[in-house]
Design an enzyme around this catalytic site. Structure first.
Site, short mmCIF file in Angstrom:
data_model
loop_
_atom_site.label_atom_id
_atom_site.label_comp_id
_atom_site.label_asym_id
_atom_site.label_seq_id
_atom_site.Cartn_x
_atom_site.Cartn_y
_atom_site.Cartn_z
N HIS A 7 0.87 -1.19 0.00
CA HIS A 7 0.00 0.00 0.00
C HIS A 7 0.91 1.24 0.00
O HIS A 7 1.70 1.43 -0.92
CB HIS A 7 -0.92 -0.10 1.22
CG HIS A 7 -2.05 0.87 1.28
ND1 HIS A 7 -2.44 1.67 0.23
CD2 HIS A 7 -2.91 1.19 2.30
CE1 HIS A 7 -3.48 2.42 0.60
NE2 HIS A 7 -3.77 2.15 1.86
N HIS B 212 -2.23 -2.59 -9.59
CA HIS B 212 -3.19 -1.96 -8.70
C HIS B 212 -4.42 -2.82 -8.64
O HIS B 212 -4.82 -3.41 -9.64
CB HIS B 212 -3.56 -0.55 -9.20
CG HIS B 212 -4.20 0.28 -8.15
ND1 HIS B 212 -5.54 0.22 -7.88
CD2 HIS B 212 -3.67 1.18 -7.27
CE1 HIS B 212 -5.82 1.05 -6.89
NE2 HIS B 212 -4.70 1.64 -6.50
N ASP C 6 2.73 5.56 -7.11
CA ASP C 6 3.95 5.54 -6.30
C ASP C 6 5.18 5.14 -7.08
O ASP C 6 6.29 5.18 -6.56
CB ASP C 6 3.75 4.63 -5.09
CG ASP C 6 2.95 5.38 -4.04
OD1 ASP C 6 3.09 6.61 -3.99
OD2 ASP C 6 2.17 4.75 -3.32
N1 ACO Z 1 5.16 -7.36 -10.08
C1 ACO Z 1 5.03 -8.60 -10.62
N2 ACO Z 1 3.86 -9.26 -10.69
C2 ACO Z 1 2.77 -8.67 -10.20
C3 ACO Z 1 2.83 -7.39 -9.61
C4 ACO Z 1 4.08 -6.73 -9.57
N3 ACO Z 1 4.17 -5.51 -9.03
N4 ACO Z 1 1.59 -7.03 -9.19
C5 ACO Z 1 0.79 -8.05 -9.50
N5 ACO Z 1 1.48 -9.05 -10.11
C6 ACO Z 1 0.95 -10.29 -10.65
C7 ACO Z 1 0.55 -11.26 -9.53
O1 ACO Z 1 1.62 -12.11 -9.16
C8 ACO Z 1 -0.59 -12.00 -10.17
O2 ACO Z 1 -0.05 -12.91 -11.08
P1 ACO Z 1 -0.81 -14.33 -11.37
O3 ACO Z 1 -2.13 -13.96 -11.97
O4 ACO Z 1 0.11 -15.06 -12.31
O5 ACO Z 1 -0.95 -15.01 -10.04
C9 ACO Z 1 -1.30 -10.92 -11.01
O6 ACO Z 1 -0.27 -9.98 -11.32
C10 ACO Z 1 -2.44 -10.24 -10.30
O7 ACO Z 1 -1.93 -9.61 -9.12
P2 ACO Z 1 -2.57 -9.71 -7.68
O8 ACO Z 1 -1.47 -9.81 -6.67
O9 ACO Z 1 -3.63 -10.75 -7.65
O10 ACO Z 1 -3.26 -8.27 -7.57
P3 ACO Z 1 -3.82 -7.61 -6.26
O11 ACO Z 1 -4.94 -6.76 -6.70
O12 ACO Z 1 -4.08 -8.62 -5.20
O13 ACO Z 1 -2.60 -6.71 -5.73
C11 ACO Z 1 -1.06 -4.90 -5.59
C12 ACO Z 1 -2.43 -5.38 -6.12
C13 ACO Z 1 -0.95 -5.23 -4.08
C14 ACO Z 1 -0.97 -3.40 -5.79
C15 ACO Z 1 0.06 -5.65 -6.36
O14 ACO Z 1 -0.04 -5.33 -7.74
C16 ACO Z 1 1.44 -5.29 -5.82
O15 ACO Z 1 1.89 -5.90 -4.85
N6 ACO Z 1 2.13 -4.30 -6.45
C17 ACO Z 1 3.42 -3.83 -5.97
C18 ACO Z 1 3.25 -2.96 -4.74
C19 ACO Z 1 2.68 -1.58 -5.07
O16 ACO Z 1 3.12 -0.91 -5.98
N7 ACO Z 1 1.71 -1.17 -4.23
C20 ACO Z 1 1.12 0.17 -4.36
C21 ACO Z 1 -0.35 0.08 -4.66
S1 ACO Z 1 -1.00 1.66 -5.04
C22 ACO Z 1 -1.11 2.46 -3.60
O17 ACO Z 1 -1.31 1.96 -2.51
C23 ACO Z 1 -0.93 3.90 -3.72
#
Ligand code: ACO
Length: 431
Positions: free
Chosen positions: A266, A307, A366
């Site tokens: 987050h 996201h 971010d």
């Molecule tokens: N890098 C690589 N793979 C990713 C990433 C990433 N940053 N984000 C998602 N994926 C992949 C997941 O592994 C998943 O793959 P799969 O379908 O093969 O299992 C797919 O994309 C879907 O992702 P989820 O994790 O299911 O998405 P979720 O909605 O649960 O999570 C989140 C969203 C937490 C933002 C995630 O994308 C993440 O961890 N990103 C990096 C951290 C980040 O930038 N957070 C800031 C969010 S914005 C904010 O708070 C202002």
């Protein structure tokens, strides 16, 4: 899990009619509140990917089209034309302020910026290397012990004073946490300065010297704060609402939002992005890190990518990416130019890669905010506190909206129990 509860038609489950809740914009929701009584099942939605927890008039996100509206106004229009305090007024009150309303609001915020002296002493009790987010969680939670004139959550005036006080004091608290971590005297707020200029002065001025606020830095923070001010039912806002739904003291409820924001999934992502860029170091290493991000056996993720709601470009990232150029040009800071170039290269390679394209993983706000903070000389451990300052507005607006809603009940989800069925106690010598 129950068998065969299939949706036949858009609003029935196994013959049970379910009403719709119609939004003014976006996807309608099926009202499942009566489902347990009529059909004897719960809905199962861990991490709430398909669940609306409330009705809200504050913020609208269209994740597929990359749209973000505060009270109906597009974020890019607000970022280009408004000030952070104007946006704060809008989020809390529902309408843009008239000139008189704005003057009164500014006056109220300006006169709530100081902290009680006893509260200031709390900072000395923290270890010098405590993370500022840890200090902020503790200090904000303890505000309940100082401001008894805002503890009647049923009194709209108390609620408003709480929101003004929080928006006013959170920069003072964040700056004091920073000063403690670098061993410098805490600087008092100055009423002749604007919201972000005051914050910059409290962070970077020292009693031994005069300090001139750079208007470019102050404007950059205004933009970043407007972009981060609210984002509907994100993890930290939902946490504040959940804590607040118990009737908890609002300062205590708000401190739970700060705790939730700190996580790297987050608000902690801005700090994590900068650490990641420094680790990657050079554009030649980008392909290796892209492969790591795609490898399911490797815990590495591209921080600042992806996201829960945006499956298109985060509109805040678009505003910020353009703004990044202006800020870096002004500061002509080679180290941060290099980080920005590296970020652009990482973005370019990821957006051409099938893994990221198929999963609709785009840079979020971010991905760039940390680079701007770094260019302004803000240390990495203060990136998430900056986010917390901005999001205090959204947390306060959501708490007020929830408390105003006569239908609010304690938030209390259920579970699908997967543990042992009933068994008898076994005495210690028989285990
Ligand atoms: N890098 C690589 N793979 C990713 C990433 C990433 N940053 N984000 C998602 N994926 C992949 C997941 O592994 C998943 O793959 P799969 O379908 O093969 O299992 C797919 O994309 C879907 O992702 P989820 O994790 O299911 O998405 P979720 O909605 O649960 O999570 C989140 C969203 C937490 C933002 C995630 O994308 C993440 O961890 N990103 C990096 C951290 C980040 O930038 N957070 C800031 C969010 S914005 C904010 O708070 C202002």
């Amino acid at each position: 899990m129950a068998d065969n509860y299939t949706l036949s038609g858009s609003n029935s489950t196994d013959g049970t009619e379910l009403p719709h809740v119609e939004p003014t914009l976006g996807t309608p929701a099926v009202d499942v509140r009566g489902l347990n009584q009529t059909a004897g099942v719960f809905t199962f939605d861990p991490a709430f990917t398909a669940t609306c927890s409330c009705e809200s008039d504050i913020t609208f996100i269209d994740g597929a089209n990359g749209q973000l509206l505060y009270r109906g106004y597009p974020i890019d229009q607000l970022a280009a034309n408004a000030s952070h305090l104007e946006v704060s007024y809008l989020l809390i009150n529902g309408e843009l302020p008239s000139r008189t309303q704005m003057d009164q609001f500014r006056e109220s915020i300006t006169h709530h910026t100081m902290l009680n002296t006893s509260l200031m002493n709390f900072f000395d009790s923290f270890h010098y290397d405590a993370h500022p987010m840890a200090m902020m969680t503790g200090i904000v939670g303890s505000l309940a012990a100082f401001y008894h004139d805002t503890t009647d959550i049923h009194d709209p005036e108390h609620r408003e004073t709480f929101a003004h006080r929080m928006i006013a004091k959170i920069p003072t608290i964040a700056a004091a946490a920073y000063k403690h971590s670098v061993g410098q005297p805490i600087m008092s707020p100055r009423n002749n300065l604007g919201y972000t200029s005051n914050l910059l002065r409290m962070m970077f001025a020292v009693p031994a010297e005069d300090y001139e606020v750079d208007p470019v830095a102050s404007k950059a923070l205004e933009v970043l704060f407007m972009l981060h001010a609210d984002h509907e039912q994100n993890a930290s806002t939902s946490t504040v609402r959940m804590a607040g739904s118990t009737g908890a003291n609002p300062y205590a409820a708000l401190s739970t939002g700060i705790a939730a924001l700190w996580g790297p999934a987050h608000g902690g992502a801005n700090e994590a992005v900068l650490n990641m860029l420094n680790e990657i170091g050079d554009a030649s290493n980008v392909p290796e890190y892209i492969e790591k991000a795609k490898d399911k056996n490797d815990p590495f993720k591209l921080m600042g990518f992806g996201h829960r709601v945006y499956k298109n470009f985060d509109p805040r990232a678009l505003v910020i990416r353009d703004y990044c150029h202006q800020v870096l040009d002004h500061y002509n800071n080679q180290g941060n130019e290099r980080l920005f170039d590296l970020a652009r290269e990482l973005e370019r390679v990821a957006l051409e890669d099938d893994y990221f394209v198929e999963r609709a993983l785009y840079p979020n706000v971010d991905f760039y905010s940390g680079i701007i903070y770094a260019a302004l000389g803000i240390p990495t451990n203060m990136f998430t506190p900056m986010f917390a300052i901005a999001r205090t507005v959204g947390w306060s607006a959501h708490w007020m909206e929830m408390m105003n809603d006569p239908g609010t009940r304690i938030a209390r989800p259920r579970q699908v129990y997967t543990g042992y069925t009933q068994r008898d106690y076994v005495p210690t010598d028989k285990r």
